[in-house]
Design an enzyme around this catalytic site. Sequence first.
Site, mmCIF file in Angstrom:
data_model
loop_
_atom_site.group_PDB
_atom_site.id
_atom_site.type_symbol
_atom_site.label_atom_id
_atom_site.label_comp_id
_atom_site.label_asym_id
_atom_site.label_seq_id
_atom_site.Cartn_x
_atom_site.Cartn_y
_atom_site.Cartn_z
ATOM 1 N N SER A 45 -51.559 -89.087 -5.457
ATOM 2 C CA SER A 45 -51.520 -90.623 -5.214
ATOM 3 C C SER A 45 -52.628 -90.723 -4.338
ATOM 4 O O SER A 45 -52.654 -90.457 -3.191
ATOM 5 C CB SER A 45 -50.367 -91.177 -4.949
ATOM 6 O OG SER A 45 -50.262 -92.326 -4.583
ATOM 7 N N GLY A 46 -53.511 -91.824 -4.539
ATOM 8 C CA GLY A 46 -54.244 -92.659 -3.471
ATOM 9 C C GLY A 46 -55.384 -91.580 -2.643
ATOM 10 O O GLY A 46 -55.710 -91.724 -1.685
ATOM 11 N N GLU A 76 -48.014 -93.521 -11.079
ATOM 12 C CA GLU A 76 -47.824 -93.655 -12.466
ATOM 13 C C GLU A 76 -47.528 -92.308 -13.180
ATOM 14 O O GLU A 76 -47.362 -92.232 -14.371
ATOM 15 C CB GLU A 76 -49.170 -94.281 -13.234
ATOM 16 C CG GLU A 76 -49.623 -95.478 -12.694
ATOM 17 C CD GLU A 76 -48.854 -96.688 -13.183
ATOM 18 O OE1 GLU A 76 -47.543 -96.655 -13.493
ATOM 19 O OE2 GLU A 76 -49.144 -97.812 -12.888
ATOM 20 N N HIS A 95 -55.736 -92.780 -17.345
ATOM 21 C CA HIS A 95 -55.424 -94.243 -17.176
ATOM 22 C C HIS A 95 -56.684 -94.791 -15.975
ATOM 23 O O HIS A 95 -56.831 -94.399 -15.241
ATOM 24 C CB HIS A 95 -54.082 -94.463 -16.467
ATOM 25 C CG HIS A 95 -53.722 -95.580 -15.741
ATOM 26 N ND1 HIS A 95 -53.961 -96.876 -16.436
ATOM 27 C CD2 HIS A 95 -53.474 -96.107 -14.642
ATOM 28 C CE1 HIS A 95 -53.788 -98.174 -15.778
ATOM 29 N NE2 HIS A 95 -53.558 -97.401 -14.733
ATOM 30 N N HIS A 97 -58.624 -98.807 -14.807
ATOM 31 C CA HIS A 97 -58.685 -100.312 -15.067
ATOM 32 C C HIS A 97 -59.875 -100.605 -15.224
ATOM 33 O O HIS A 97 -60.668 -101.645 -14.746
ATOM 34 C CB HIS A 97 -58.413 -100.752 -13.308
ATOM 35 C CG HIS A 97 -57.261 -100.253 -13.029
ATOM 36 N ND1 HIS A 97 -56.940 -100.260 -11.533
ATOM 37 C CD2 HIS A 97 -55.969 -99.860 -13.638
ATOM 38 C CE1 HIS A 97 -55.728 -99.851 -11.392
ATOM 39 N NE2 HIS A 97 -54.891 -99.381 -12.534
ATOM 40 N N TYR A 116 -66.573 -100.338 -35.454
ATOM 41 C CA TYR A 116 -65.791 -99.159 -35.901
ATOM 42 C C TYR A 116 -65.557 -98.155 -35.002
ATOM 43 O O TYR A 116 -64.436 -97.224 -35.216
ATOM 44 C CB TYR A 116 -66.557 -98.292 -37.086
ATOM 45 C CG TYR A 116 -67.733 -97.692 -36.340
ATOM 46 C CD1 TYR A 116 -68.888 -98.153 -36.048
ATOM 47 C CD2 TYR A 116 -67.506 -96.305 -36.403
ATOM 48 C CE1 TYR A 116 -69.971 -97.048 -35.962
ATOM 49 C CE2 TYR A 116 -68.384 -95.483 -35.772
ATOM 50 C CZ TYR A 116 -69.560 -95.993 -35.623
ATOM 51 O OH TYR A 116 -70.702 -95.186 -35.068
ATOM 52 N N HIS A 157 -53.109 -105.111 -16.479
ATOM 53 C CA HIS A 157 -53.290 -103.884 -15.674
ATOM 54 C C HIS A 157 -54.545 -103.067 -16.197
ATOM 55 O O HIS A 157 -55.150 -102.754 -15.218
ATOM 56 C CB HIS A 157 -52.032 -103.209 -15.694
ATOM 57 C CG HIS A 157 -51.708 -102.143 -14.935
ATOM 58 N ND1 HIS A 157 -50.766 -101.196 -14.569
ATOM 59 C CD2 HIS A 157 -52.657 -101.080 -14.551
ATOM 60 C CE1 HIS A 157 -50.852 -100.369 -13.852
ATOM 61 N NE2 HIS A 157 -52.231 -100.089 -13.740
ATOM 62 N N TYR A 210 -66.555 -85.420 -38.286
ATOM 63 C CA TYR A 210 -67.826 -85.847 -37.583
ATOM 64 C C TYR A 210 -67.914 -84.767 -36.523
ATOM 65 O O TYR A 210 -67.146 -83.984 -35.702
ATOM 66 C CB TYR A 210 -67.633 -86.996 -36.651
ATOM 67 C CG TYR A 210 -68.869 -87.408 -35.919
ATOM 68 C CD1 TYR A 210 -69.702 -88.058 -36.654
ATOM 69 C CD2 TYR A 210 -68.689 -87.520 -34.635
ATOM 70 C CE1 TYR A 210 -71.031 -88.518 -35.876
ATOM 71 C CE2 TYR A 210 -69.977 -87.874 -33.881
ATOM 72 C CZ TYR A 210 -70.845 -88.369 -34.690
ATOM 73 O OH TYR A 210 -71.923 -88.573 -33.765
HETATM 74 ZN ZN LIG Z 1 -53.205 -98.795 -12.726
#
Ligand SMILES: [Zn+2]
Length: 214
Positions: A45-46, A76, A95, A97, A116, A157, A210
């Site tokens: 974290s952080g 998270e 994840h 932003h 596509y 978010h 592909y």
């Molecule tokens: Zn977030």
Amino acid sequence: MRLLEEREAIVQYGRKLITSNLTTGSGGNLSIYNRAEGLVAIKPSGVDYFEMKPKDVVVVAPDGQIVEGDLQPSSEIRFHLALLRYREDINAVVHTHQVYATTIACMNWELPAVHYLVGFSGNKVPLAKYATFGSQELSDNIIAAIGNYNACLMANHGIVTVGKDFGSAFATAEELELVSRLYYQTKCIGEPAILSDKEMITIGEKFQTYGQRK
Ligand SMILES: [Zn+2]
């Protein structure tokens, strides 16, 4: 040290999140599941991505119990572990932003097949309902929305992408940023044409074959 390879991958792909403009500061997070060992490596974290060392990565059991690590895991961690437990084809979770995808998420819209390349997710990118970051409710909302898609917008978010490895989850995040930008831009000048579900099934099949055949 357990999961050395996975720890190094988190450092490498974490830096790529910054250099590819998918996140800023210590925002966003990523995790990878070694199913053979039954252990998950997750970003602490952080911690700044360019300061982070393999030893800083936290190793946890799929239930969240810390196995190795002095730092706190990503705030998270709940939805990371929920996704890794939810589908057997998910080994990596990213994840971010990233700005354009988050713009669409802030409208509380899904991302339709305006291009596509949305096929990296499926025939669209679904939207998870808003809940406070780090909460169990947010984790539940993501699981409820993602189904068999490889990505999910998170209302007000950001976005979460999943894959068999970081290569695929990261590529999905990058391509969906392009599609989100195209959707934003087309909405600015009119009503974009959306590809049919039938065409997106064809695209999905083509994506399977592909690239370089081994
Ligand atoms: Zn977030």
